[in-house]
Design a protein around this motif. Sequence first.
Motif, PDB file in Angstrom:
ATOM      1  N   UNK A   1       0.702   8.848   8.347  1.00  0.00           N
ATOM      2  CA  UNK A   1      -0.203   8.337   7.322  1.00  0.00           C
ATOM      3  C   UNK A   1      -1.592   8.132   7.928  1.00  0.00           C
ATOM      4  N   UNK A   2      -2.662   8.679   7.332  1.00  0.00           N
ATOM      5  CA  UNK A   2      -4.019   8.501   7.867  1.00  0.00           C
ATOM      6  C   UNK A   2      -4.401   7.023   7.917  1.00  0.00           C
ATOM      7  N   UNK A   3      -5.200   6.660   8.920  1.00  0.00           N
ATOM      8  CA  UNK A   3      -5.577   5.266   9.100  1.00  0.00           C
ATOM      9  C   UNK A   3      -7.078   5.072   8.886  1.00  0.00           C
ATOM     10  N   UNK A   4      -7.402   3.977   8.211  1.00  0.00           N
ATOM     11  CA  UNK A   4      -8.775   3.635   7.883  1.00  0.00           C
ATOM     12  C   UNK A   4      -9.028   2.187   8.242  1.00  0.00           C
ATOM     13  N   UNK A   5     -10.187   1.913   8.828  1.00  0.00           N
ATOM     14  CA  UNK A   5     -10.607   0.548   9.126  1.00  0.00           C
ATOM     15  C   UNK A   5     -11.722   0.159   8.156  1.00  0.00           C
ATOM     16  N   UNK A   6     -11.588  -0.994   7.523  1.00  0.00           N
ATOM     17  CA  UNK A   6     -12.626  -1.521   6.635  1.00  0.00           C
ATOM     18  C   UNK A   6     -13.105  -2.850   7.199  1.00  0.00           C
ATOM     19  N   UNK A   7     -14.406  -2.986   7.348  1.00  0.00           N
ATOM     20  CA  UNK A   7     -14.990  -4.225   7.875  1.00  0.00           C
ATOM     21  C   UNK A   7     -15.656  -4.968   6.732  1.00  0.00           C
ATOM     22  N   UNK A   8     -15.108  -6.118   6.374  1.00  0.00           N
ATOM     23  CA  UNK A   8     -15.670  -6.942   5.306  1.00  0.00           C
ATOM     24  C   UNK A   8     -14.731  -7.069   4.131  1.00  0.00           C
ATOM     25  N   UNK A   9     -14.392  -8.306   3.778  1.00  0.00           N
ATOM     26  CA  UNK A   9     -13.458  -8.566   2.686  1.00  0.00           C
ATOM     27  C   UNK A   9     -14.136  -9.061   1.426  1.00  0.00           C
ATOM     28  N   UNK A  10     -15.344  -8.574   1.153  1.00  0.00           N
ATOM     29  CA  UNK A  10     -16.012  -8.893  -0.096  1.00  0.00           C
ATOM     30  C   UNK A  10     -15.598  -7.923  -1.185  1.00  0.00           C
ATOM     31  N   UNK A  11     -16.409  -7.823  -2.220  1.00  0.00           N
ATOM     32  CA  UNK A  11     -16.072  -6.960  -3.353  1.00  0.00           C
ATOM     33  C   UNK A  11     -15.966  -5.502  -2.932  1.00  0.00           C
ATOM     34  N   UNK A  12     -16.925  -5.024  -2.163  1.00  0.00           N
ATOM     35  CA  UNK A  12     -16.932  -3.619  -1.760  1.00  0.00           C
ATOM     36  C   UNK A  12     -15.797  -3.313  -0.796  1.00  0.00           C
ATOM     37  N   UNK A  13     -15.607  -4.174   0.199  1.00  0.00           N
ATOM     38  CA  UNK A  13     -14.556  -3.931   1.183  1.00  0.00           C
ATOM     39  C   UNK A  13     -13.173  -3.957   0.583  1.00  0.00           C
ATOM     40  N   UNK A  14     -12.919  -4.925  -0.303  1.00  0.00           N
ATOM     41  CA  UNK A  14     -11.601  -5.007  -0.942  1.00  0.00           C
ATOM     42  C   UNK A  14     -11.348  -3.795  -1.829  1.00  0.00           C
ATOM     43  N   UNK A  15     -12.365  -3.371  -2.576  1.00  0.00           N
ATOM     44  CA  UNK A  15     -12.178  -2.211  -3.447  1.00  0.00           C
ATOM     45  C   UNK A  15     -11.969  -0.941  -2.630  1.00  0.00           C
ATOM     46  N   UNK A  16     -12.736  -0.777  -1.555  1.00  0.00           N
ATOM     47  CA  UNK A  16     -12.573   0.403  -0.696  1.00  0.00           C
ATOM     48  C   UNK A  16     -11.172   0.434  -0.094  1.00  0.00           C
ATOM     49  N   UNK A  17     -10.722  -0.722   0.406  1.00  0.00           N
ATOM     50  CA  UNK A  17      -9.389  -0.796   1.009  1.00  0.00           C
ATOM     51  C   UNK A  17      -8.310  -0.487  -0.022  1.00  0.00           C
ATOM     52  N   UNK A  18      -8.462  -1.044  -1.216  1.00  0.00           N
ATOM     53  CA  UNK A  18      -7.483  -0.843  -2.285  1.00  0.00           C
ATOM     54  C   UNK A  18      -7.396   0.628  -2.689  1.00  0.00           C
ATOM     55  N   UNK A  19      -8.530   1.269  -2.890  1.00  0.00           N
ATOM     56  CA  UNK A  19      -8.526   2.676  -3.303  1.00  0.00           C
ATOM     57  C   UNK A  19      -7.886   3.563  -2.247  1.00  0.00           C
ATOM     58  N   UNK A  20      -8.196   3.324  -0.984  1.00  0.00           N
ATOM     59  CA  UNK A  20      -7.609   4.134   0.086  1.00  0.00           C
ATOM     60  C   UNK A  20      -6.106   3.901   0.199  1.00  0.00           C
ATOM     61  N   UNK A  21      -5.693   2.645   0.120  1.00  0.00           N
ATOM     62  CA  UNK A  21      -4.265   2.326   0.230  1.00  0.00           C
ATOM     63  C   UNK A  21      -3.471   2.876  -0.947  1.00  0.00           C
TER      64      UNK A  21
END
Length: 442
Positions: A1-21
């Motif tokens: 499974x490809x791995x992604x690191x997201x820095x920041x748990x605000x609106x943008x970071x949470x949405x980016x993490x959610x879409x990738x996951x």
Amino acid sequence: MPELTVIGGGLAGCEAAWQAAQRGCRVTLHEMKPRLKSPAHTLDTLAELVCSNSLRGSGMNNAVGCLKEELRRVGTLFMRAADACAVPAGGALAVDRQAFSAYITSAIHNHPAITVVSAEVQAIPASGCVIIASGPLTSATLAADIATRTGSEDLYFYDAIAPIVSADSIDYTVVYRASRYDKGDADYLNCPLDKEQYLAFVAALVNADKVAARDFEQMTHFEGCMPIEELAARGVDTLAYGPMKPVGLRDPRTGQTPYAVVQLRQENRHATSYNLVGFQTKLTYPEQKRIFRTIPGLEQAQFERLGSVHRNTFINAPRCLDERLRLRSDTRIYFAGQITGVEGYVESAACGFMAGLFATAALLETPLPAPPATTACGALLSHLRGDGDNFQPQNVNYGLFPPLEQRRMKRALRRLAMAQRALEHWDDWREQLTAALPLTQE
């Protein structure tokens, strides 16, 4: 499974993490809270709304309404939370900020493909695919590393937070309920001022003690979030034609329109607190209490939160980023949210949505076209590819959209036509998204 690191748990970071996951990536989300908080944050949870609980207008006559509808149609976590936690706000969409933050925090922590690490990231990881969504309040150490990589210096502005008052401390014999021009329900509380009261209030704002900037910082404000005292200093009538405009807010008890009004908007779903609409401020705390208690109906106001000022950092996106939000000098690094130069909650979430998709497509080696420039999301991307010599943060607006072929239309009709075109093109793009990056999690 490809791995992604997201820095920041605000609106943008949470949405980016959610879409990738949701689309087949394993995500590690780094958020420095609750171990470390910026001066503006108070909650321990993710996706904290700092300045206001309003996500602004819902109608298609405003570009942010179109943007929200686009995000709603693709099932973003942001819009799911917003719709689930909405509170009355007339023609706007506002949320109970604690419930909203808790909703997103629960979704992120319970997602099987997301791991949350509570620690400050002081430097961009040296390898792997990374999305930097550290927000406008990026910590000094990480900001220094970003500045080294981008070559940008002194790219920041100041943003101010509006006060919140307890509902049971408001004098309802003075304050009345009304929405401007009676549009929607009477969701706003209105504090009426006569001319004498208004002029005294303006004079107090202009002469009040403000929080001073540090010597090495230049005070530069985003025009759309100007502190109330800065507006007052522009001229005695500025507030009466701005955030204190009384037009369309007739007092039903007197039948008259006040000289000026201060509007209060419901802060949470239980209606136990209200914020002062448009009253962002950098007054000192004692001055805020003294001056805002001269507003009719707020003489005994109890403040649940006073206004404050904080540094907002952003990069020069046109110079630093490519069309897919990647750092030109290192394309494994993406940026998302307000640090890119989009302004506003909805815009930040939309930017995180797009960065998450772009990074996922790259990791999965799947071609994904960017949203058309005729859509609200596409218009935001166009803003980030604009003029690098005069780049400033901006909210989504129809001025960012390509013009219609039929240009001779009344403004209201032109905006609605732009929204209709945007949503039609968005639905076409959504089909391409579904084909390129199908959901692996429901």
